[in-house]
Design a protein around this motif. Structure first.
Motif, mmCIF file in Angstrom:
data_model
loop_
_atom_site.group_PDB
_atom_site.id
_atom_site.type_symbol
_atom_site.label_atom_id
_atom_site.label_comp_id
_atom_site.label_asym_id
_atom_site.label_seq_id
_atom_site.Cartn_x
_atom_site.Cartn_y
_atom_site.Cartn_z
ATOM 1 N N SER A 236 -11.735 -24.462 -39.776
ATOM 2 C CA SER A 236 -12.104 -23.824 -38.667
ATOM 3 C C SER A 236 -10.849 -22.748 -38.122
ATOM 4 O O SER A 236 -9.789 -23.262 -38.399
ATOM 5 N N PHE A 238 -10.035 -19.538 -35.279
ATOM 6 C CA PHE A 238 -10.242 -19.215 -33.717
ATOM 7 C C PHE A 238 -9.683 -18.025 -33.337
ATOM 8 O O PHE A 238 -8.404 -17.459 -33.389
ATOM 9 N N GLU A 283 -15.122 -18.749 -32.637
ATOM 10 C CA GLU A 283 -14.847 -19.669 -33.680
ATOM 11 C C GLU A 283 -15.456 -19.145 -35.163
ATOM 12 O O GLU A 283 -16.520 -18.695 -35.342
#
Length: 509
Positions: A236, A238, A283
């Motif tokens: 992930s 951001f 995200e």
């Protein structure tokens, strides 16, 4: 005193009649900290007027600077409906010395709209709470450097009967406002321009991947130094903007791998066209499918295109190893085993490309049940899975939240685990909801459906009055107080008169 009370009563009653005769026209403000007025009572404010000069030294035309790809508005509506707004470029001026290939576009920008108001505002919307305003956002995708004058227009109609849901098509008002948009890049460093303030990090608070628009050396596409181990099945990132650097439109992240035996899937808010701001982190989720026979390291490269600024790319290495495949099932209820995902394969009704299952606007949540069971084996082993990821397109329609025993990474066997999704609709419309469940060394389990939304209520338990209703309410209070004071004064005088008469009678006797 009696005449003063009557005068006050007549004035208040007149105000009540005036406020109840006809509702005011639409109000539009900029969705910023100051709520800058654009249209008030149906009249366009001077800086936003289409007739306002753009080059007058004595007048400041409303300007959206180069650091803002998008400008947001809020519509405040009272007893009116309106059709879907329109936006257009009415004039444009390329930057001096901006020479491009004749085969390329000559337009300075492209325009997009989103938000509930971009779909219009109908009679059914009047039933909902409009206290916080109806969102409308214009996105400018700059293609060249220069300036352009943008015009927005909306056609409104008066509602003549709320209960019967009737509006008068002959009583219409067209509201128009405009502004100047500047398209320009920041100062180039070498031969490339970097988007100042643009950040990408491995957590919400970090910028360890991209800082002020430049890729950090650890993620350099030519010599990546970051590796993702075999045990991790997703990563992930951001996206955000530093405070004071505006907002930035991007076209959605693209991921490729080399060699191509590693398949990567892009999900999350940053996987679709969107606007990165300083107050709402986006995200970006990368899900890996190594396959049962894949082994070794592959380079993963993520690219985002930021209109005038060259694409931002960063890379890292992902290690893979082979494992055997096990069955995976997703169901809409405990009694309907595999009606969403059957043995790792999604059923056609929940297919990502063309889902046909629809959740109506009256449903605020859905539940799914996952379990793993290899029917080809007498002894079925638990199956590990990663934290599920939910993606919505278009991104601003809702803010879903996952809960339940299957909402975090773990393992599952024959006993099902529950996954609850709460939609949290933010505006009216319908969109595709996709849940992606990473499964180590396997194709991620993914299923999609359509969710219909109504705009969320501004308050759940407390009712609020519109400005006109509040004014009427205050007038009724003033009338009541005035009448009460007049009645008290009248009774006081009557009591004094009775006392005087009684004293006079006693003196006569």
């Amino acid at each position: 005193m009696k005449s003063d009370a009557r005068s006050l009563l007549m004035v208040v009653l007149g105000l009540v009649l005036l406020t109840s005769m006809e509702s005011s026209a639409i109000d539009v403000v900029v969705e910023d900290a100051a709520f800058t007025p654009v249209v008030t009572e149906g009249f366009t404010e001077e800086p936003w007027s289409p007739d306002a000069p753009t080059d007058s030294p004595l007048f400041q035309k409303a300007v959206v600077g180069p650091m803002h790809s998008a400008v947001g508005f809020l519509f405040f509506v009272d007893d009116e409906v309106f059709k879907a707004p329109s936006v257009r470029v009415i004039s444009q001026t390329p930057a001096e010395g901006d020479v491009i290939d004749p085969s390329q576009t000559q337009d300075i920008m492209m325009l997009f709209m989103d938000g509930q108001a971009s779909l219009g505002y109908g009679l059914h919307d009047l039933e909902e709470d409009n206290f916080e305003g109806v969102e409308f956002r214009v996105i400018h995708k700059c293609l060249r450097q220069g300036t352009a004058v943008i015009e927005a227009s909306v056609l409104t109609y008066w509602v003549i009967d709320d209960e019967e849901s009737v509006y008068d098509p002959t009583r219409q008002t067209r509201i128009t406002w405009s502004w100047t948009k500047e398209c320009a890049r920041s100062d180039p460093i070498g031969s490339k321009a970097y988007r100042s303030g643009f950040r990408i990090g491995t957590t919400h608070a970090l910028d360890d991947v991209v800082r002020t628009g430049a890729t950090r050396f650890q993620y350099d596409p030519d010599t990546p130094a970051i590796t993702v181990p075999v045990s991790e099945h997703s990563s992930s990132f951001f996206l955000s903007m530093e405070e004071g650097f505006g907002n930035q439109y991007h076209e959605g992240a693209i991921a490729v791998s080399s060699p191509d035996w590693l398949h990567v899937t892009v999900r999350g808010d940053a996987s679709v066209p969107n606007v990165v701001t300083g107050f709402d982190v986006q995200e970006l989720d990368i899900i890996y499918n190594c396959g049962p026979s894949a082994s070794g390291a592959a380079k993963v490269t993520i690219t985002l295109h930021l209109d005038l600024y060259g694409p931002i790319s960063f890379s890292y290495l992902k290690h893979c190893g082979g494992v055997e495949k096990e069955g995976f099932y997703v169901s809409s209820s405990p009694e309907k085993a595999g009606d969403v995902v059957m043995d790792g394969s999604v059923v056609p009704e929940y297919n990502y490309e063309m889902p046909t299952h629809v959740t109506s606007e009256i449903e605020y949540m859905d539940s799914f049940y996952i379990h793993a069971e290899d029917l080809r084996s007498a002894t079925s082993q638990p199956q590990e899975f990663g934290t599920p990821i939910v993606t919505v397109s278009p991104s601003g329609l809702m803010r879903p939240v996952l809960e339940g025993s299957a909402s975090t990474a773990g393992s599952v066997g024959r006993a099902p685990k529950k996954l609850d999704i709460y939609y949290n609709c933010r505006q009216r419309g319908e969109g595709r909801v996709t849940v992606t469940i990473p499964v180590p060394m396997h194709t991620p389990v993914e299923f999609s459906w359509i969710k219909q939304c109504v705009r969320r209520q501004a308050r759940d338990s407390v009712g609020f009055l519109s400005p006109n209703q509040l004014l009427v309410f205050l007038c009724v209070i003033v009338v009541s107080i005035g009448f009460g004071l007049w009645l008290m004064n009248r009774k006081k005088k009557q009591a004094q008169r009775q006392l005087l008469l009684s004293s006079q009678k006693m003196s006569m006797h």
